[in-house]
Design a protein around this motif. Structure first.
Motif, PDB file in Angstrom:
ATOM      1  N   SER A 140      40.200  33.625  50.096  1.00 49.23           N
ATOM      2  CA  SER A 140      39.023  34.415  50.234  1.00 49.23           C
ATOM      3  C   SER A 140      38.783  35.817  49.429  1.00 49.23           C
ATOM      4  O   SER A 140      38.739  36.423  49.077  1.00 49.23           O
ATOM      5  CB  SER A 140      38.608  34.366  51.956  1.00 49.23           C
ATOM      6  N   GLY A 141      40.078  36.825  49.704  1.00 49.23           N
ATOM      7  CA  GLY A 141      40.409  37.785  50.048  1.00 49.23           C
ATOM      8  C   GLY A 141      40.118  38.003  48.260  1.00 49.23           C
ATOM      9  O   GLY A 141      39.828  39.234  47.531  1.00 49.23           O
ATOM     10  N   PHE A 142      41.321  37.337  47.411  1.00 48.30           N
ATOM     11  CA  PHE A 142      41.312  36.340  45.320  1.00 48.30           C
ATOM     12  C   PHE A 142      39.888  36.925  44.778  1.00 48.30           C
ATOM     13  O   PHE A 142      39.390  37.330  44.211  1.00 48.30           O
ATOM     14  CB  PHE A 142      42.016  36.092  45.369  1.00 48.30           C
ATOM     15  N   ASN A 143      39.128  36.622  45.627  1.00 50.50           N
ATOM     16  CA  ASN A 143      37.848  35.800  45.207  1.00 50.50           C
ATOM     17  C   ASN A 143      36.478  36.760  45.797  1.00 50.50           C
ATOM     18  O   ASN A 143      35.980  37.654  44.554  1.00 50.50           O
ATOM     19  CB  ASN A 143      37.309  34.662  45.974  1.00 50.50           C
ATOM     20  N   GLU A 144      36.157  37.872  45.980  1.00 51.66           N
ATOM     21  CA  GLU A 144      36.106  39.093  46.537  1.00 51.66           C
ATOM     22  C   GLU A 144      35.978  40.003  45.708  1.00 51.66           C
ATOM     23  O   GLU A 144      35.437  41.370  45.327  1.00 51.66           O
ATOM     24  CB  GLU A 144      36.254  39.087  48.121  1.00 51.66           C
ATOM     25  N   LEU A 145      37.707  39.843  45.435  1.00 47.20           N
ATOM     26  CA  LEU A 145      38.294  41.770  44.312  1.00 47.20           C
ATOM     27  C   LEU A 145      38.095  40.744  42.993  1.00 47.20           C
ATOM     28  O   LEU A 145      37.791  41.266  42.618  1.00 47.20           O
ATOM     29  CB  LEU A 145      39.802  41.383  44.346  1.00 47.20           C
ATOM     30  N   ARG A 146      38.132  39.560  42.556  1.00 49.73           N
ATOM     31  CA  ARG A 146      37.468  39.351  41.553  1.00 49.73           C
ATOM     32  C   ARG A 146      36.329  39.798  41.145  1.00 49.73           C
ATOM     33  O   ARG A 146      35.823  40.465  39.980  1.00 49.73           O
ATOM     34  CB  ARG A 146      37.081  37.428  41.765  1.00 49.73           C
ATOM     35  N   ASN A 147      35.378  39.089  41.425  1.00 45.70           N
ATOM     36  CA  ASN A 147      33.719  40.164  41.494  1.00 45.70           C
ATOM     37  C   ASN A 147      34.296  40.976  41.939  1.00 45.70           C
ATOM     38  O   ASN A 147      32.505  41.590  40.748  1.00 45.70           O
ATOM     39  CB  ASN A 147      33.233  39.404  42.981  1.00 45.70           C
ATOM     40  N   ALA A 148      33.767  41.855  42.747  1.00 45.33           N
ATOM     41  CA  ALA A 148      34.564  43.101  42.476  1.00 45.33           C
ATOM     42  C   ALA A 148      34.849  43.683  41.064  1.00 45.33           C
ATOM     43  O   ALA A 148      34.339  44.764  40.733  1.00 45.33           O
ATOM     44  CB  ALA A 148      35.324  44.208  43.829  1.00 45.33           C
ATOM     45  N   VAL A 149      35.532  43.593  40.946  1.00 45.55           N
ATOM     46  CA  VAL A 149      36.414  43.821  39.145  1.00 45.55           C
ATOM     47  C   VAL A 149      35.638  43.660  38.503  1.00 45.55           C
ATOM     48  O   VAL A 149      35.262  44.212  37.701  1.00 45.55           O
ATOM     49  CB  VAL A 149      37.968  43.114  39.230  1.00 45.55           C
ATOM     50  N   PHE A 150      34.856  42.612  38.385  1.00 41.06           N
ATOM     51  CA  PHE A 150      34.188  42.159  37.449  1.00 41.06           C
ATOM     52  C   PHE A 150      32.696  42.569  37.269  1.00 41.06           C
ATOM     53  O   PHE A 150      32.128  42.454  35.849  1.00 41.06           O
ATOM     54  CB  PHE A 150      34.050  40.226  37.536  1.00 41.06           C
ATOM     55  N   ALA A 151      32.527  42.900  38.523  1.00 40.92           N
ATOM     56  CA  ALA A 151      30.581  43.861  38.237  1.00 40.92           C
ATOM     57  C   ALA A 151      30.961  45.385  37.600  1.00 40.92           C
ATOM     58  O   ALA A 151      29.452  45.041  36.751  1.00 40.92           O
ATOM     59  CB  ALA A 151      30.834  45.087  39.848  1.00 40.92           C
ATOM     60  N   SER A 152      32.104  45.750  36.702  1.00 38.65           N
ATOM     61  CA  SER A 152      31.627  46.752  36.203  1.00 38.65           C
ATOM     62  C   SER A 152      32.169  46.118  34.810  1.00 38.65           C
ATOM     63  O   SER A 152      31.213  47.184  34.051  1.00 38.65           O
ATOM     64  CB  SER A 152      32.512  47.730  36.298  1.00 38.65           C
ATOM     65  N   VAL A 153      32.207  45.765  34.588  1.00 36.03           N
ATOM     66  CA  VAL A 153      32.512  44.119  33.060  1.00 36.03           C
ATOM     67  C   VAL A 153      30.495  44.001  33.266  1.00 36.03           C
ATOM     68  O   VAL A 153      30.025  44.627  32.560  1.00 36.03           O
ATOM     69  CB  VAL A 153      33.411  43.757  33.306  1.00 36.03           C
ATOM     70  N   ALA A 154      30.372  43.488  34.115  1.00 34.29           N
ATOM     71  CA  ALA A 154      28.831  42.698  34.072  1.00 34.29           C
ATOM     72  C   ALA A 154      27.773  43.628  33.628  1.00 34.29           C
ATOM     73  O   ALA A 154      27.131  43.353  33.357  1.00 34.29           O
ATOM     74  CB  ALA A 154      28.854  41.592  35.363  1.00 34.29           C
ATOM     75  N   GLN A 155      27.949  44.717  34.105  1.00 34.23           N
ATOM     76  CA  GLN A 155      26.894  45.997  35.188  1.00 34.23           C
ATOM     77  C   GLN A 155      26.900  46.681  33.812  1.00 34.23           C
ATOM     78  O   GLN A 155      25.945  46.847  33.095  1.00 34.23           O
ATOM     79  CB  GLN A 155      27.374  47.254  35.841  1.00 34.23           C
ATOM     80  N   ARG A 156      27.650  47.162  32.924  1.00 37.07           N
ATOM     81  CA  ARG A 156      28.097  47.383  31.287  1.00 37.07           C
ATOM     82  C   ARG A 156      27.650  46.681  30.432  1.00 37.07           C
ATOM     83  O   ARG A 156      26.487  47.545  29.405  1.00 37.07           O
ATOM     84  CB  ARG A 156      29.510  47.605  31.634  1.00 37.07           C
ATOM     85  N   SER A 157      27.138  45.713  30.701  1.00 38.14           N
ATOM     86  CA  SER A 157      27.113  44.458  29.798  1.00 38.14           C
ATOM     87  C   SER A 157      25.881  44.763  29.333  1.00 38.14           C
ATOM     88  O   SER A 157      25.002  44.535  28.138  1.00 38.14           O
ATOM     89  CB  SER A 157      27.997  43.360  29.028  1.00 38.14           C
ATOM     90  N   ILE A 158      24.750  44.354  30.573  1.00 39.42           N
ATOM     91  CA  ILE A 158      23.598  44.251  31.214  1.00 39.42           C
ATOM     92  C   ILE A 158      23.106  45.520  30.467  1.00 39.42           C
ATOM     93  O   ILE A 158      22.346  45.721  30.234  1.00 39.42           O
ATOM     94  CB  ILE A 158      23.382  44.415  32.769  1.00 39.42           C
TER      95      ILE A 158
END
Length: 242
Positions: free
Chosen positions: A54-72
């Motif tokens: 569960s922790g790695f899943n949430e960490l993955r989402n947190a790390v990827f958020a910056s990538v997704a938002q910058r692309s958007i």
């Protein structure tokens, strides 16, 4: 994810090694050493594996958020500049409400596509290969090929593709109705003076409601078809798990 069921299996096996001939469960000769040193540590390992999953899943989402938002942000800026570079005819015949809906949906779609590629498709292929290898090692290559490739993945994929192709039409109709509803609402409010001048409030409201009815019908079909898809996927996955 792969380690969790194995740790749980080892914990159960370790606890059941103490079954004696008369059928008494968990009666170990040296309870302190057996339970604390082996079974308890395996159960703790099982819990840690679940927490880490569960922790790695949430960490993955947190790390990827910056990538997704910058692309958007970058793509939204490019679309904005592109709209300003279009000719006058486009802007004279603009549909502001529909255009804003399309831009918003496109921005959200970018995040979905990136997340699906990075978090679903590639990891699923890797996990499938890993599980197939484990099943092949534990149960033989024939069982692995039959259980994973044909039985589970083949049926699941065929069902998902067929239902998705069938329900795409409902999703397209819903998007069109949503665009039309947004266009009618925004353009009517932009031309507020004209509407009031001709006393067309009821006409505009009726026209807007007619589009909303189309959206309602399309949205209901989309939701029910999605429920059908999810139920079938769960049924296939459950049967294969059994």
């Amino acid at each position: 994810n792969v380690a969790v069921p194995f740790l749980f299996k080892y914990a159960v096996d370790e606890l059941n090694t103490g079954i004696v001939s008369d059928g008494a469960l968990l009666e170990l000769t040296n309870a302190t050493d057996a339970l604390i040193a082996s079974a308890t540590s395996i159960i703790l390992g099982y819990g840690i594996a679940r927490i880490c999953s569960s922790g790695f899943n949430e960490l993955r989402n947190a790390v990827f958020a910056s990538v997704a938002q910058r692309s958007i942000r970058k793509i939204a800026k490019n679309v904005f500049l592109h709209l300003h570079n279009l000719d006058l005819a486009f802007h004279l015949n603009r549909q502001t409400g529909a255009l804003s809906k399309i831009i918003d949906r496109g921005s959200r779609g970018i995040n979905f596509v990136l997340s699906a590629m990075v978090f679903n498709i590639v990891p699923t292929i890797f996990e499938l290969a890993l599980i197939s290898s484990i099943l092949s090692y534990k149960c033989g290559s024939e069982f692995s090929l039959l259980a994973v490739s044909f039985s589970c993945v083949g049926i699941y994929t065929a069902y998902t593709l067929s239902i998705t192709q069938w329900r795409t039409q409902f999703r397209v109709n819903m998007n069109k109705a949503e665009n039309e509803a947004g266009n009618k609402a925004i353009d009517s409010l932009i031309n507020y003076e004209t509407v009031k001048y001709f006393n067309n409030e009821k006409f505009e409201a009726d026209r807007y409601e007619g589009v909303l009815k189309k959206y309602e019908q399309a949205a209901l079909k989309t939701s029910t078809s999605l429920a059908t898809l999810n139920f079938g996927q769960s049924a296939i996955g459950k049967n294969e798990d059994d």
